[in-house]
Enzyme design. Structure first.
Site, PDB file in Angstrom:
ATOM      1  NE  ARG A 165      -1.933   1.496   3.765  1.00 30.10           N
ATOM      2  CZ  ARG A 165      -1.715   2.606   4.420  1.00 30.10           C
ATOM      3  NH1 ARG A 165      -0.668   2.756   4.894  1.00 30.10           N
ATOM      4  NH2 ARG A 165      -2.707   3.410   4.261  1.00 30.10           N
TER       5      ARG A 165
ATOM      6  CE1 TYR B 145      -1.392  10.239  12.261  1.00 29.94           C
ATOM      7  CE2 TYR B 145      -1.612   9.985   9.952  1.00 29.94           C
ATOM      8  CZ  TYR B 145      -1.191   9.741  11.118  1.00 29.94           C
ATOM      9  OH  TYR B 145      -0.574   8.055  11.135  1.00 29.94           O
ATOM     10  CE  LYS B 146      -1.764  11.603   5.033  1.00 30.42           C
ATOM     11  NZ  LYS B 146      -0.970  10.542   5.164  1.00 30.42           N
TER      12      LYS B 146
END
Length: 355
Positions: A231, A324-325
């Site tokens: 992924r 979050y990133k």
């Protein structure tokens, strides 16, 4: 379309750094094979699993463990980090067999897929491993730790790009019980080791309420040996920093405050993780590889499709995911810089570069 990317042997000896003067760069060939993670103009967190089978020639999916022009530089950087902080590599006592499983998987894969650089010769349990880019020629006894300079997981992951965790299956879940983690995106092996699947994924916003991790765990518990999956994941990094660990935050956190329209293209990097999961044969553990690729904005926008799409993803992403990133603070400035590469034209499906 084939990317037709080939590397000369001496490309592996490029002297580039991921700290201080930041001399890391991508060649034109590396830009073209960059695993751009967006196949549409918007983004929402998902599991996005697919079989980890050989992909198109020259792509990062072609081989089991991608080896590229940054190989030697990344291995030098790993050694530097481990010298400062040995806890970036840990293995609980019951994970030694899983470490041998991982060593065998990586050695066999590299010797088969990159015979010009790696060689593995077996004579019963006596093995000889040759790593030409790193100048290693070592004979050892398989399953005998005394014949290696360190544990089997550490030995082979000191020679393999990307981070690794080994996950033990018990009590109906997976537990992070070993790992080599020196290129992480703001998480800590020392903090997470011994946690179960839901505990170490707890910080991810929005995904838990949608049941994404419940479904992912159910899927992974059924993972079979010989049928690995992969992924994408991604984040943003200021400067080409592979190591953005919480332990080193004072060294890199302030860099997020230094961006402006003049330096954005050179300093802001899209960081893409190609993550693969393998069921291991003897231990029944799961090996999780996390290979990080860095692309400067100014490199990525040389592919028009990527420039347009990156602008739209950054501009429209949910604020919780941007936080979050790690780029909510700079999202508007990033979108402003990228907007000059978005002509409003539609983008074709998928993430491959346009011809």
């Amino acid at each position: 379309m084939s990317l037709d990317v080939e590397y000369a042997f001496d490309e592996f000896f490029r002297d580039e750094t991921f700290v201080d003067d930041f001399t890391y760069r991508n060649s034109p060939a590396a830009i073209r094979r960059f695993p751009f993670p967006f196949d549409r103009d918007d983004y929402m967190y998902s599991v996005n699993m697919e079989p980890h089978v050989p992909g198109r020639k020259g792509s990062v999916f072609e081989k089991t463990f991608d080896v590229d022009e940054h190989y030697v530089s990344e291995m030098r950087d790993r050694a530097r980090i481990l010298a400062k902080d040995p806890l970036r590599c840990q293995s609980l006592p019951h994970m030694t067999l899983a470490g041998w499983d991982l060593l065998e998987l990586i050695m066999e894969s590299k010797a088969r897929e990159y015979p010009q650089w790696f060689s593995l010769t077996k004579n019963g349990d006596r093995w000889r491993w040759i790593n030409r880019p790193l100048g290693i020629d070592h004979s050892f006894t398989f399953l005998d730790e005394t014949t290696l300079p360190c544990g089997p997981m550490e030995y082979i992951t000191r020679q393999t790009q990307g981070d690794f965790t080994l996950q033990d299956e018990r009590e109906g879940t997976l537990w992070v019980d070993a790992g080599m983690v020196t290129t992480q995106a703001d998480w800590s092996l020392d903090f997470d080791i011994g946690m179960n699947f839901h505990e170490w994924h707890a910080p991810v916003p929005l995904a838990h309420e949608k049941g994404i991790f419940d479904r992912a765990l159910k899927f992974l518990l059924k993972l079979q040996h010989g049928a690995p999956v992969r992924r994408f994941n991604w984040t943003m990094t200021v400067n080409p920093l592979l190591d953005t660990a919480p332990e080193t935050y004072p060294e890199w956190g302030y860099m997020r405050t230094t961006l402006n329209q003049e330096n954005m293209g050179h300093m802001m990097h899209l960081r893409v993780e190609l993550q693969a999961l393998f069921r291991l044969p003897r231990s029944n553990a799961i090996a999780f590889s996390i290979r990080a690729y860095l692309g400067k904005f100014e490199e990525l926008v040389t592919v028009p499709k990527w420039g347009r799409r990156l602008h739209r993803v950054v501009r429209d992403i949910h604020p919780d995911l941007a936080a979050y990133k790690g780029f909510l603070r700079n999202r508007d400035a990033m979108a402003e810089w990228l907007s000059s590469y978005d002509d409003g034209a539609p983008t074709s499906p998928g993430w491959w570069p346009e011809d």
